[in-house]
Design a protein around this motif. Structure first.
Motif, PDB file in Angstrom:
ATOM      1  N   TRP A  38     -30.155 -17.857  52.180  1.00  0.00           N
ATOM      2  CA  TRP A  38     -27.681 -17.594  51.738  1.00  0.00           C
ATOM      3  C   TRP A  38     -28.153 -18.872  51.664  1.00  0.00           C
ATOM      4  N   ILE A  39     -28.043 -19.653  52.464  1.00  0.00           N
ATOM      5  CA  ILE A  39     -27.737 -21.410  52.048  1.00  0.00           C
ATOM      6  C   ILE A  39     -28.193 -22.048  50.889  1.00  0.00           C
ATOM      7  N   ILE A  40     -29.114 -21.690  49.876  1.00  0.00           N
ATOM      8  CA  ILE A  40     -29.157 -22.033  48.715  1.00  0.00           C
ATOM      9  C   ILE A  40     -28.707 -21.929  47.744  1.00  0.00           C
ATOM     10  N   ARG A  41     -27.821 -20.208  48.129  1.00  0.00           N
ATOM     11  CA  ARG A  41     -26.796 -19.619  47.144  1.00  0.00           C
ATOM     12  C   ARG A  41     -25.651 -19.925  47.276  1.00  0.00           C
ATOM     13  N   ILE A  42     -24.755 -20.706  48.328  1.00  0.00           N
ATOM     14  CA  ILE A  42     -23.733 -21.399  49.011  1.00  0.00           C
ATOM     15  C   ILE A  42     -23.658 -22.918  48.089  1.00  0.00           C
ATOM     16  N   ILE A  43     -25.219 -23.256  47.986  1.00  0.00           N
ATOM     17  CA  ILE A  43     -24.821 -24.132  47.285  1.00  0.00           C
ATOM     18  C   ILE A  43     -24.593 -24.199  45.735  1.00  0.00           C
ATOM     19  N   LEU A  44     -25.523 -23.573  45.301  1.00  0.00           N
ATOM     20  CA  LEU A  44     -24.780 -22.784  43.859  1.00  0.00           C
ATOM     21  C   LEU A  44     -23.588 -22.565  43.392  1.00  0.00           C
ATOM     22  N   ALA A  45     -22.816 -22.303  44.633  1.00  0.00           N
ATOM     23  CA  ALA A  45     -21.558 -21.598  44.475  1.00  0.00           C
ATOM     24  C   ALA A  45     -20.755 -23.476  44.475  1.00  0.00           C
ATOM     25  N   LEU A  46     -21.089 -24.057  44.377  1.00  0.00           N
ATOM     26  CA  LEU A  46     -20.247 -25.049  44.851  1.00  0.00           C
ATOM     27  C   LEU A  46     -19.897 -25.436  43.372  1.00  0.00           C
ATOM     28  N   PRO A  47     -18.693 -26.755  43.468  1.00  0.00           N
ATOM     29  CA  PRO A  47     -17.383 -26.594  42.388  1.00  0.00           C
ATOM     30  C   PRO A  47     -18.587 -27.430  40.713  1.00  0.00           C
ATOM     31  N   GLY A  48     -18.733 -26.596  39.720  1.00  0.00           N
ATOM     32  CA  GLY A  48     -19.578 -27.546  38.827  1.00  0.00           C
ATOM     33  C   GLY A  48     -20.752 -26.619  38.267  1.00  0.00           C
ATOM     34  N   ILE A  49     -21.105 -26.715  39.377  1.00  0.00           N
ATOM     35  CA  ILE A  49     -22.194 -25.662  39.664  1.00  0.00           C
ATOM     36  C   ILE A  49     -22.022 -23.826  39.414  1.00  0.00           C
ATOM     37  N   ASP A  50     -21.636 -23.566  39.976  1.00  0.00           N
ATOM     38  CA  ASP A  50     -20.573 -22.500  40.040  1.00  0.00           C
ATOM     39  C   ASP A  50     -20.608 -21.364  38.901  1.00  0.00           C
ATOM     40  N   GLY A  51     -19.967 -22.164  37.639  1.00  0.00           N
ATOM     41  CA  GLY A  51     -19.280 -21.812  37.064  1.00  0.00           C
ATOM     42  C   GLY A  51     -20.625 -20.985  36.009  1.00  0.00           C
ATOM     43  N   ILE A  52     -21.321 -21.624  35.947  1.00  0.00           N
ATOM     44  CA  ILE A  52     -22.693 -21.266  34.883  1.00  0.00           C
ATOM     45  C   ILE A  52     -23.814 -20.389  35.594  1.00  0.00           C
ATOM     46  N   VAL A  53     -23.706 -20.575  37.151  1.00  0.00           N
ATOM     47  CA  VAL A  53     -25.095 -20.202  37.415  1.00  0.00           C
ATOM     48  C   VAL A  53     -24.363 -18.650  38.031  1.00  0.00           C
ATOM     49  N   TYR A  54     -23.200 -18.697  38.613  1.00  0.00           N
ATOM     50  CA  TYR A  54     -22.612 -17.087  38.656  1.00  0.00           C
ATOM     51  C   TYR A  54     -22.224 -16.798  37.046  1.00  0.00           C
ATOM     52  N   GLY A  55     -22.225 -17.226  36.543  1.00  0.00           N
ATOM     53  CA  GLY A  55     -21.241 -16.480  35.050  1.00  0.00           C
ATOM     54  C   GLY A  55     -22.290 -15.961  34.342  1.00  0.00           C
ATOM     55  N   ILE A  56     -23.285 -16.249  34.506  1.00  0.00           N
ATOM     56  CA  ILE A  56     -24.976 -15.982  33.514  1.00  0.00           C
ATOM     57  C   ILE A  56     -25.463 -15.000  34.521  1.00  0.00           C
ATOM     58  N   TYR A  57     -24.873 -14.692  36.045  1.00  0.00           N
ATOM     59  CA  TYR A  57     -25.295 -13.394  36.979  1.00  0.00           C
ATOM     60  C   TYR A  57     -24.930 -12.558  36.362  1.00  0.00           C
ATOM     61  N   ARG A  58     -23.105 -13.241  36.730  1.00  0.00           N
ATOM     62  CA  ARG A  58     -22.471 -11.562  36.020  1.00  0.00           C
ATOM     63  C   ARG A  58     -22.985 -11.083  34.386  1.00  0.00           C
ATOM     64  N   ILE A  59     -22.899 -12.239  33.615  1.00  0.00           N
ATOM     65  CA  ILE A  59     -23.438 -11.569  32.444  1.00  0.00           C
ATOM     66  C   ILE A  59     -24.519 -10.955  32.022  1.00  0.00           C
ATOM     67  N   ALA A  60     -25.807 -11.564  33.083  1.00  0.00           N
ATOM     68  CA  ALA A  60     -26.822 -10.111  34.057  1.00  0.00           C
ATOM     69  C   ALA A  60     -26.387  -9.122  34.263  1.00  0.00           C
ATOM     70  N   LYS A  61     -26.126  -8.942  35.442  1.00  0.00           N
ATOM     71  CA  LYS A  61     -25.321  -7.628  35.672  1.00  0.00           C
ATOM     72  C   LYS A  61     -24.609  -6.864  34.907  1.00  0.00           C
ATOM     73  N   GLY A  62     -24.226  -7.126  33.214  1.00  0.00           N
ATOM     74  CA  GLY A  62     -23.507  -6.610  32.014  1.00  0.00           C
ATOM     75  C   GLY A  62     -22.711  -6.592  32.398  1.00  0.00           C
ATOM     76  N   ARG A  63     -21.503  -7.495  33.104  1.00  0.00           N
ATOM     77  CA  ARG A  63     -20.798  -7.605  32.935  1.00  0.00           C
ATOM     78  C   ARG A  63     -20.392  -8.945  31.784  1.00  0.00           C
ATOM     79  N   LEU A  64     -19.868  -9.121  30.210  1.00  0.00           N
ATOM     80  CA  LEU A  64     -20.051  -9.713  29.796  1.00  0.00           C
ATOM     81  C   LEU A  64     -18.505 -10.763  29.227  1.00  0.00           C
ATOM     82  N   LEU A  65     -17.457 -10.304  29.619  1.00  0.00           N
ATOM     83  CA  LEU A  65     -16.379 -10.962  29.950  1.00  0.00           C
ATOM     84  C   LEU A  65     -15.792 -11.200  30.993  1.00  0.00           C
TER      85      LEU A  65
END
Length: 71
Positions: free
Chosen positions: A13-40
């Motif tokens: 959980w703590i690593i996922r919070i670190i990945l949600a910090l500004p700058g990192i979040d856009g890339i990590v969780y943007g790709i995460y959403r694309i991988a889950k099938g939410r391209l737009l």
């Protein structure tokens, strides 16, 4: 891409919070959403995640312990 979703979901959980910090979040969780099938939504997250949308991910991670908004 399913391996990427499993990787992110399996992180502590703590690593996922670190990945949600500004700058990192856009890339990590943007790709995460694309991988889950939410391209737009994923593309939107990559563009705006570093500036604004990271707050939403941080809030859902703290309150629900997982990224739930638009996934």
């Amino acid at each position: 891409m399913k391996e990427y979703v499993k990787l992110i979901d399996g992180l502590p959980w703590i690593i996922r919070i670190i990945l949600a910090l500004p700058g990192i979040d856009g890339i990590v969780y943007g790709i995460y959403r694309i991988a889950k099938g939410r391209l737009l939504i994923g593309i939107l997250w990559i563009i705006l995640g570093f500036a604004i949308l990271w707050i939403i991910d941080m809030f859902t991670l703290i309150t629900q312990r997982k990224v739930t908004f638009l996934t």
